[in-house]
Design a protein around this motif. Structure first.
Motif, PDB file in Angstrom:
ATOM      1  N   SER A   6       0.833  -1.205   0.000  1.00 33.56           N
ATOM      2  CA  SER A   6       0.000   0.000   0.000  1.00 33.56           C
ATOM      3  C   SER A   6       0.866   1.253   0.000  1.00 33.56           C
ATOM      4  O   SER A   6       1.923   1.302   0.633  1.00 33.56           O
ATOM      5  CB  SER A   6      -0.908   0.014   1.232  1.00 33.56           C
ATOM      6  OG  SER A   6      -1.599   1.246   1.323  1.00 33.56           O
ATOM      7  N   PHE A   7       0.373   2.276  -0.740  1.00 26.58           N
ATOM      8  CA  PHE A   7       1.020   3.591  -0.740  1.00 26.58           C
ATOM      9  C   PHE A   7       0.223   4.611   0.073  1.00 26.58           C
ATOM     10  O   PHE A   7       0.505   5.806   0.006  1.00 26.58           O
ATOM     11  CB  PHE A   7       1.181   4.101  -2.178  1.00 26.58           C
ATOM     12  CG  PHE A   7       2.181   3.318  -2.974  1.00 26.58           C
ATOM     13  CD1 PHE A   7       3.540   3.473  -2.754  1.00 26.58           C
ATOM     14  CD2 PHE A   7       1.764   2.418  -3.933  1.00 26.58           C
ATOM     15  CE1 PHE A   7       4.468   2.748  -3.493  1.00 26.58           C
ATOM     16  CE2 PHE A   7       2.689   1.691  -4.670  1.00 26.58           C
ATOM     17  CZ  PHE A   7       4.045   1.847  -4.454  1.00 26.58           C
ATOM     18  N   ASP A   8      -0.775   4.127   0.783  1.00 28.37           N
ATOM     19  CA  ASP A   8      -1.547   5.030   1.639  1.00 28.37           C
ATOM     20  C   ASP A   8      -0.639   5.543   2.759  1.00 28.37           C
ATOM     21  O   ASP A   8       0.045   4.760   3.426  1.00 28.37           O
ATOM     22  CB  ASP A   8      -2.738   4.268   2.236  1.00 28.37           C
ATOM     23  CG  ASP A   8      -3.729   5.209   2.911  1.00 28.37           C
ATOM     24  OD1 ASP A   8      -3.278   6.186   3.539  1.00 28.37           O
ATOM     25  OD2 ASP A   8      -4.935   4.968   2.805  1.00 28.37           O
ATOM     26  N   PRO A   9      -0.606   6.859   3.001  1.00 29.18           N
ATOM     27  CA  PRO A   9       0.283   7.381   4.071  1.00 29.18           C
ATOM     28  C   PRO A   9      -0.016   6.779   5.436  1.00 29.18           C
ATOM     29  O   PRO A   9       0.891   6.632   6.254  1.00 29.18           O
ATOM     30  CB  PRO A   9       0.005   8.892   4.052  1.00 29.18           C
ATOM     31  CG  PRO A   9      -0.533   9.165   2.675  1.00 29.18           C
ATOM     32  CD  PRO A   9      -1.281   7.944   2.277  1.00 29.18           C
ATOM     33  N   ASP A  10      -1.289   6.420   5.677  1.00 27.86           N
ATOM     34  CA  ASP A  10      -1.642   5.852   6.978  1.00 27.86           C
ATOM     35  C   ASP A  10      -1.300   4.370   7.076  1.00 27.86           C
ATOM     36  O   ASP A  10      -1.143   3.845   8.180  1.00 27.86           O
ATOM     37  CB  ASP A  10      -3.139   6.055   7.240  1.00 27.86           C
ATOM     38  CG  ASP A  10      -3.499   7.529   7.320  1.00 27.86           C
ATOM     39  OD1 ASP A  10      -2.613   8.327   7.691  1.00 27.86           O
ATOM     40  OD2 ASP A  10      -4.656   7.874   7.020  1.00 27.86           O
ATOM     41  N   TYR A  11      -1.254   3.674   5.937  1.00 26.48           N
ATOM     42  CA  TYR A  11      -0.980   2.230   5.949  1.00 26.48           C
ATOM     43  C   TYR A  11       0.083   1.926   4.888  1.00 26.48           C
ATOM     44  O   TYR A  11      -0.139   1.150   3.958  1.00 26.48           O
ATOM     45  CB  TYR A  11      -2.249   1.431   5.663  1.00 26.48           C
ATOM     46  CG  TYR A  11      -3.370   1.708   6.621  1.00 26.48           C
ATOM     47  CD1 TYR A  11      -3.411   1.083   7.861  1.00 26.48           C
ATOM     48  CD2 TYR A  11      -4.385   2.595   6.292  1.00 26.48           C
ATOM     49  CE1 TYR A  11      -4.440   1.339   8.752  1.00 26.48           C
ATOM     50  CE2 TYR A  11      -5.416   2.865   7.177  1.00 26.48           C
ATOM     51  CZ  TYR A  11      -5.434   2.231   8.406  1.00 26.48           C
ATOM     52  OH  TYR A  11      -6.448   2.487   9.282  1.00 26.48           O
ATOM     53  N   ASN A  12       1.252   2.500   5.011  1.00 29.18           N
ATOM     54  CA  ASN A  12       2.297   2.331   4.012  1.00 29.18           C
ATOM     55  C   ASN A  12       3.010   1.004   4.243  1.00 29.18           C
ATOM     56  O   ASN A  12       3.335   0.646   5.380  1.00 29.18           O
ATOM     57  CB  ASN A  12       3.284   3.490   4.089  1.00 29.18           C
ATOM     58  CG  ASN A  12       4.188   3.524   2.871  1.00 29.18           C
ATOM     59  OD1 ASN A  12       3.930   2.849   1.888  1.00 29.18           O
ATOM     60  ND2 ASN A  12       5.252   4.307   2.958  1.00 29.18           N
ATOM     61  N   GLY A  13       3.272   0.273   3.138  1.00 33.56           N
ATOM     62  CA  GLY A  13       3.960  -0.999   3.239  1.00 33.56           C
ATOM     63  C   GLY A  13       3.020  -2.152   2.960  1.00 33.56           C
ATOM     64  O   GLY A  13       1.941  -1.997   2.384  1.00 33.56           O
ATOM     65  N   VAL A  14       3.449  -3.362   3.349  1.00 36.59           N
ATOM     66  CA  VAL A  14       2.652  -4.565   3.113  1.00 36.59           C
ATOM     67  C   VAL A  14       1.522  -4.610   4.132  1.00 36.59           C
ATOM     68  O   VAL A  14       1.762  -4.673   5.339  1.00 36.59           O
ATOM     69  CB  VAL A  14       3.527  -5.826   3.212  1.00 36.59           C
ATOM     70  CG1 VAL A  14       2.668  -7.068   3.044  1.00 36.59           C
ATOM     71  CG2 VAL A  14       4.632  -5.783   2.167  1.00 36.59           C
ATOM     72  N   VAL A  15       0.281  -4.589   3.643  1.00 36.84           N
ATOM     73  CA  VAL A  15      -0.869  -4.607   4.539  1.00 36.84           C
ATOM     74  C   VAL A  15      -1.648  -5.908   4.434  1.00 36.84           C
ATOM     75  O   VAL A  15      -2.534  -6.160   5.253  1.00 36.84           O
ATOM     76  CB  VAL A  15      -1.804  -3.411   4.246  1.00 36.84           C
ATOM     77  CG1 VAL A  15      -1.099  -2.105   4.536  1.00 36.84           C
ATOM     78  CG2 VAL A  15      -2.294  -3.433   2.804  1.00 36.84           C
ATOM     79  N   ALA A  16      -1.352  -6.738   3.396  1.00 41.62           N
ATOM     80  CA  ALA A  16      -2.012  -8.038   3.268  1.00 41.62           C
ATOM     81  C   ALA A  16      -1.042  -8.985   2.567  1.00 41.62           C
ATOM     82  O   ALA A  16      -0.356  -8.594   1.609  1.00 41.62           O
ATOM     83  CB  ALA A  16      -3.318  -7.920   2.476  1.00 41.62           C
ATOM     84  N   GLU A  17      -0.979 -10.239   3.049  1.00 38.93           N
ATOM     85  CA  GLU A  17      -0.005 -11.186   2.511  1.00 38.93           C
ATOM     86  C   GLU A  17      -0.524 -12.603   2.672  1.00 38.93           C
ATOM     87  O   GLU A  17      -1.175 -12.938   3.665  1.00 38.93           O
ATOM     88  CB  GLU A  17       1.337 -11.014   3.238  1.00 38.93           C
ATOM     89  CG  GLU A  17       2.456 -11.840   2.647  1.00 38.93           C
ATOM     90  CD  GLU A  17       3.790 -11.538   3.318  1.00 38.93           C
ATOM     91  OE1 GLU A  17       4.830 -11.958   2.784  1.00 38.93           O
ATOM     92  OE2 GLU A  17       3.774 -10.871   4.383  1.00 38.93           O
ATOM     93  N   SER A  18      -0.239 -13.417   1.647  1.00 38.94           N
ATOM     94  CA  SER A  18      -0.580 -14.837   1.691  1.00 38.94           C
ATOM     95  C   SER A  18       0.629 -15.607   1.179  1.00 38.94           C
ATOM     96  O   SER A  18       1.161 -15.311   0.094  1.00 38.94           O
ATOM     97  CB  SER A  18      -1.809 -15.124   0.818  1.00 38.94           C
ATOM     98  OG  SER A  18      -2.082 -16.511   0.784  1.00 38.94           O
ATOM     99  N   ALA A  19       1.105 -16.597   1.952  1.00 41.50           N
ATOM    100  CA  ALA A  19       2.327 -17.320   1.600  1.00 41.50           C
ATOM    101  C   ALA A  19       2.140 -18.804   1.863  1.00 41.50           C
ATOM    102  O   ALA A  19       1.383 -19.219   2.750  1.00 41.50           O
ATOM    103  CB  ALA A  19       3.519 -16.776   2.391  1.00 41.50           C
ATOM    104  N   SER A  20       2.831 -19.602   1.065  1.00 40.81           N
ATOM    105  CA  SER A  20       2.820 -21.049   1.278  1.00 40.81           C
ATOM    106  C   SER A  20       3.678 -21.391   2.483  1.00 40.81           C
ATOM    107  O   SER A  20       4.425 -20.559   3.003  1.00 40.81           O
ATOM    108  CB  SER A  20       3.335 -21.763   0.029  1.00 40.81           C
ATOM    109  OG  SER A  20       4.688 -21.402  -0.209  1.00 40.81           O
ATOM    110  N   SER A  21       3.581 -22.617   2.906  1.00 36.58           N
ATOM    111  CA  SER A  21       4.330 -23.030   4.102  1.00 36.58           C
ATOM    112  C   SER A  21       5.834 -22.963   3.872  1.00 36.58           C
ATOM    113  O   SER A  21       6.605 -22.720   4.792  1.00 36.58           O
ATOM    114  CB  SER A  21       3.914 -24.455   4.499  1.00 36.58           C
ATOM    115  OG  SER A  21       4.143 -25.348   3.410  1.00 36.58           O
TER     116      SER A  21
END
Length: 748
Positions: free
Chosen positions: A190-205
């Protein structure tokens, strides 16, 4: 399904098949589908021309006594052998799906069909045919991908319908995208100033603990410009990607060897990036890229909608807070208004300034919930301020304290200018300690009368609505103080006027009584003198002559008699007015039949009117109600009015006395109207004709004079009888109208 291409080799260059039936071999050789025949031990006995095109001539050059697993390419021999064994065991047709690489480097999917045949007394054989399933498989894969794509977009849309929470939506999106693409990691940056960075992630084991490359990646302006313009990043293999070394290092640290970065753009706003990452190199298919682009578009709209929804929610929350704050302010205003009304009612209903001021400080202290309040009054001549009224919940009393204004110029200069102020004590008061105070002047249109102080805890600040209430209460206090002072002055004036009026009444009473005795003696002496003069000079005959022909004795005697009667009438009128003023005039009601009584009583006035060339007429009906009233008082009223009418009506004019029931209440009231023509009372004199000792100037054509008490006595007597008198004057006539109740004795 399609058939495999035939090998163009001529017949003489192929090995001849060894089959029991040559005709069968020719038929099988003409079939375009690759097929071959093996014995029960997987040894090839026959293959047709289509096999050559599929497997190549080198593989089939020496196929005699070779098993199929040796002839067929890897991945085909074992499945076909297993299917053949099942066919031999069961006797039923068996199938197996196999794959073979083509010349272009791709993969072809084939369906191998194995069928047992041969006579029962001979060794069984197997016929194997191959059908190309690649087109069908590609169609199935395409349909499956479309189905998965629709399911992915539907899942995102369904979640959007259920919730407008952007964080939940993004988490659902990355989960579904990773499942759809079958990759190791998907994240939303995200490039939102309030929520900058990775805000949602899904990864395999396998990559759950890997460091995400984009987590701490500082994008350069060029990258942001490309992403804002909708450009994506497609890297199949990091080893062949032309990226800056620091980027490659971060991807290597995150164990990423393939990535697909899709920007989410709405208008000119770059919301973020959907990053598909894989630990192994992989080619990104066009349908995968297109699907991710659609997901980005849908997520961008959802984020925009969620932001609008959150903005509306914030606005609603702000509005609710404003409404709650406004409601609280209105409730406070209503409470303050009720407090002010109670103080105002007390000011209106009472003239006791002490009671009003005590109520004001008490109500104000309780309404504002402060520690105390007090009111001081100023003595500007002495330059002092004295606390007269005080109400405290916990503070010590200061009532009666006198402050010299010159000792506190910074305070009293503002108050004398009509300005309020509030402050906190810098140093503790010896008695109160640290406090916050509000001072408001008590001012009216004539100047500053005093001040009103409120005391509270040191950290308290009085807001605008509280200050307005204090100012309004101070205004009411000013009204109460000024009203009380005016009332005291008025009371003093009333007492003085009552004292003077009493002195006047006592003087008139004393003078009237003292004058009645000598005037009565003068009347008796005058009567005796008249008898003596009549015996010696025939006075009676002399008085009957015109004034110009009378003797001096007759003229002098006539003047003495008239002035004596005038003085007696004046004294009697003064005494009657005094008795009416003090309520000492008795009423003896009796039934009066107005029509017959007036017909006989008015004769003397008719004779008098004729002597003056005037016309006096009585208008009355026999249907008049019986009047219960004081006959003597009524006779005195009518006599005064008729005397005035005869006195002021010029010769040749008429006088009318009309008696009739009141049209508004025929059985309860009667109206007596006396109208004389030729007389007009000026409008400016109408309000004064009932005053004592007042006579209308130049309205006496007979020059008879008078005391000016007749109409004043008439008004007093009519009011004493419970009636009312009114006068109207038009050009050429004047009318006095008396309204009397028929039974005043029963209603008084």
């Amino acid at each position: 399904m399609s058939t495999l291409p035939l090998d163009p080799l001529p017949q003489e260059e192929r090995p001849l098949p060894e089959v029991a039936n040559a005709d069968l071999g020719e038929v099988l050789d003409a079939i375009a589908t690759p097929l071959w025949i093996t014995d029960a031990h997987d040894r090839w006995c026959f293959h047709n021309r289509a096999c050559v095109a599929l497997l190549g001539g080198d593989r089939l050059a020496s196929s005699d006594q070779r098993q199929g697993v040796e002839i067929l390419p890897s991945g085909i021999g074992q499945p076909v052998l297993a299917a053949g064994q099942r066919a031999l065991a069961s006797g039923d047709e068996q199938t197996a799906v196999v794959e073979i690489a083509n010349a272009a480097g791709g993969c072809r999917r084939l369906l191998a069909t194995v069928k047992r045949f041969g006579a029962a007394d001979s060794e069984p054989q197997l016929m194997v045919s191959l059908q190309d399933m690649t087109p069908l498989h590609e169609v199935e894969q395409t349909l499956r991908r479309q189905s998965e794509r629709e399911r992915l977009l539907g899942a995102i849309a369904q979640h959007l319908l259920r919730s407008l929470n952007s964080e939940d939506l993004l988490q659902t999106t990355v989960n579904e995208v990773r499942r759809f693409l079958g990759i190791d990691r998907v994240l939303f940056y995200s490039f939102d100033p309030d929520y900058n960075g990775v805000v949602a992630e899904s990864a395999s084991s396998t990559m759950a603990n890997a460091v995400t490359a984009q987590t701490d990646l500082n994008f350069i302006p060029a990258d942001l410009m490309r992403y804002r313009q909708g450009e994506m990043e497609v890297i199949d293999d990091m080893a062949s990607a032309s990226l800056p070394p620091d980027y490659l290092a971060k991807f290597a640290q995150a164990q990423v060897n393939a990535c697909l970065v899709m920007p989410i753009v709405q208008g000119d706003a770059l919301y973020g990036l959907v990053c598909a990452l894989n630990s192994d190199p992989r080619p990104w298919a066009a349908w995968e890229i297109e699907t991710l682009r659609e997901v980005a578009t849908q997520v961008g709209g959802a984020i925009k909608q969620a932001r609008l929804y959150n903005q509306v929610q914030r606005l609603n929350t702000d509005l609710e807070q404003q409404v709650a704050q406004r409601t609280e302010e209105l409730q406070t205003a209503l409470e303050f208004e009720a407090t002010l009304k109670r103080i105002t009612d007390r000011v209106r209903d009472s003239l006791d300034v002490n009671q009003i001021m005590l109520t004001a400080v008490k109500e104000l202290t309780e309404a504002l919930e402060v520690k105390g309040s007090n009111t001081s009054l100023y003595d500007l001549e002495q330059g002092t301020s004295t606390i007269y009224y005080e109400y405290n919940s916990s503070s010590p009393s200061y009532q009666g304290r006198v402050a010299q204004m010159e000792a506190f110029p910074e305070v009293y200069h503002q108050l004398l200018d009509g300005q309020y102020f509030q402050f906190c004590s810098v140093e503790p008061n010896p008695v109160r300690g640290y406090v916050a105070m509000l001072a408001c002047p008590v001012v009216d249109d004539r100047g500053v009368l005093g001040d009103l102080w409120l005391i509270n805890d040191r950290d308290y600040g009085f807001n605008d609505i509280e200050i307005r209430l204090v100012q309004q209460v101070a205004n009411q206090c000013a009204i109460a103080i000024r009203q009380a002072r005016l009332y005291q002055a008025a009371q003093s004036q009333v007492a003085e006027l009552e004292r003077l009026n009493t002195l006047k009444d006592d003087f008139l009473s004393t003078v009237s009584h003292e004058l009645r005795t000598p005037v009565t003696s003068m009347r008796v002496a005058l009567q005796l003198l008249g008898v003596t003069l009549n015996q010696e000079f025939d006075l009676t005959a002399d008085l009957q002559k015109p004034k110009a022909e009378r003797t001096r004795i007759g003229r002098y005697y006539s003047i003495l008699q008239e002035e004596c009667e005038r003085e007696i009438s004046l004294i009697n009128d003064l005494l009657d007015l005094q008795r009416l003023d003090v309520g000492n005039h008795p009423i003896q009601p009796e039934p009066i039949l107005l029509e017959p009584w007036l017909a006989g009583w008015i004769d003397s006035f008719v004779t008098r009117a004729k002597s003056r060339n005037q016309t006096l007429r009585l208008v009355a009906t026999s249907t008049l109600p019986v009047l219960y009233s004081d006959l003597a008082s009524l006779e005195r009223v009518l006599a005064e009015l008729l005397n005035n009418a005869c006195k002021y009506t010029p010769p040749g004019e008429s006088i009318t006395l009309e008696v009739l029931p009141n049209p508004a209440a025929p059985s309860e009231q009667v109206c007596i109207a006396l109208t004389n023509s030729g007389v007009t009372i000026p409008a400016e004199e109408m309000t004064r004709i009932f005053d004592k000792f007042y006579r209308v100037p130049s309205a006496d054509p007979w020059k008879q004079g008078g005391t000016g008490l007749g109409l004043a006595l008439v008004k007093k007597l009519v009011a004493h009888l419970g009636g009312d008198i009114a006068v109207t004057s038009d050009p050429g006539q004047t009318c006095f109208t008396i309204t009397l109740p028929t039974q005043p004795a029963l209603t008084r």
